[in-house]
Design a protein around this motif. Sequence first.
Motif, PDB file in Angstrom:
ATOM      1  N   ALA A  15     -14.997   3.882  39.693  1.00 22.10           N
ATOM      2  CA  ALA A  15     -14.444   2.763  40.463  1.00 22.10           C
ATOM      3  C   ALA A  15     -15.296   1.504  40.444  1.00 22.10           C
ATOM      4  CB  ALA A  15     -14.197   3.199  41.912  1.00 22.10           C
ATOM      5  N   ASN A  65      -7.982   2.938  35.920  1.00 21.48           N
ATOM      6  CA  ASN A  65      -9.364   2.777  36.374  1.00 21.48           C
ATOM      7  C   ASN A  65     -10.355   3.163  35.270  1.00 21.48           C
ATOM      8  OD1 ASN A  65     -11.153   2.210  38.635  1.00 21.48           O
ATOM      9  ND2 ASN A  65     -11.604   4.401  38.660  1.00 21.48           N
ATOM     10  N   GLN A 118      -7.196  -2.459  43.683  1.00 18.09           N
ATOM     11  CA  GLN A 118      -7.777  -1.210  43.175  1.00 18.09           C
ATOM     12  C   GLN A 118      -7.598  -0.088  44.186  1.00 18.09           C
ATOM     13  OE1 GLN A 118     -12.092  -1.101  42.714  1.00 18.09           O
ATOM     14  NE2 GLN A 118     -11.906   0.110  40.852  1.00 18.09           N
ATOM     15  N   LYS A 178      -5.191   1.925  39.137  1.00 20.28           N
ATOM     16  CA  LYS A 178      -5.345   3.194  39.836  1.00 20.28           C
ATOM     17  C   LYS A 178      -6.032   4.206  38.943  1.00 20.28           C
ATOM     18  CE  LYS A 178      -1.785   6.087  39.585  1.00 20.28           C
ATOM     19  NZ  LYS A 178      -2.118   6.835  38.347  1.00 20.28           N
ATOM     20  N   ASP A 179      -6.448   5.321  39.550  1.00 19.83           N
ATOM     21  CA  ASP A 179      -6.967   6.454  38.785  1.00 19.83           C
ATOM     22  C   ASP A 179      -5.830   7.133  38.015  1.00 19.83           C
ATOM     23  OD1 ASP A 179      -9.675   6.436  39.329  1.00 19.83           O
ATOM     24  OD2 ASP A 179      -9.501   7.665  41.125  1.00 19.83           O
ATOM     25  N   THR A 201      -8.573   4.049  44.154  1.00 17.54           N
ATOM     26  CA  THR A 201      -9.133   5.182  43.428  1.00 17.54           C
ATOM     27  C   THR A 201      -9.304   6.370  44.363  1.00 17.54           C
ATOM     28  OG1 THR A 201     -11.480   4.692  43.818  1.00 17.54           O
ATOM     29  CG2 THR A 201     -10.415   3.543  41.983  1.00 17.54           C
ATOM     30  N   VAL A 257     -15.804  -0.086  37.024  1.00 17.41           N
ATOM     31  CA  VAL A 257     -14.584  -0.844  36.731  1.00 17.41           C
ATOM     32  C   VAL A 257     -14.565  -2.164  37.502  1.00 17.41           C
ATOM     33  CG1 VAL A 257     -12.077  -0.857  37.083  1.00 17.41           C
ATOM     34  CG2 VAL A 257     -13.185   1.126  36.058  1.00 17.41           C
TER      35      VAL A 257
END
Length: 233
Positions: free
Chosen positions: A26, A76, A93, A64-65, A95, A29
């Motif tokens: 996270a 991500n 964001q 997103k993840d 995560t 990123v």
Amino acid sequence: MDTRFLGIAELVEAPSVAVVVDVMRAFTVAAWAFAQGAEKIVLAESLDEALALKARHPDWVALKDGPPAPGFDTVNSPGLLRSIDLGGRTVVQKTTAGTVGALAVKEASLVLCASFVVAEATARLLRTSESDSVTFVVTGEDGQADEDLACAQYIARRATEAGTDAAEFLHRAAESRAAAELAEGVRQGVHPDDVALCLEVDRFPFAMVATLEGSLMILRPAAVPSLTDDAPI
């Protein structure tokens, strides 16, 4: 400087100063997003909130993840994000661990989000803040993620001992379960360079500060003294 290393579930009260660590991926990123020109990052509480924010602000970039999903612009992954021009854009964001950890300490007087790529800048900001007590939030694996703990311990050490070598801490992160899962394709939404990018020390010269702005937790880059400034602490 008194330091504590806690998982998200162990946070029973808002610390004065919190450093929220998510190495893979996270806050690696997030740093790349700022390097690619993003103005700010909104840390979303949930996927639904991220999508709602995107719906209200179509020009925002939502990530997103995991695998790509409808409504999200990207995932991500630092390897994927580094090719996207984010000049002047707002990123949303969400995560699994990093954004959750930041939101868990949103009442703290100072919230820093960190990974190896902004380690020295984060340590320098801690030094200039002259905080007596700092809580490091180890976000991954219920507080047991060794890549996050290693990075947290490295930043804590650098905040008081500027000459600390990163090698031991990077080795622990490289041998972590998260690194293996990313390298082996266990996790989705991964670029082959992600692990290497997450293990770059001091790639960027800024720290990242999260603050409540209205109802939203907003992450922004923060300038710190030059990384080449070797003046005594």
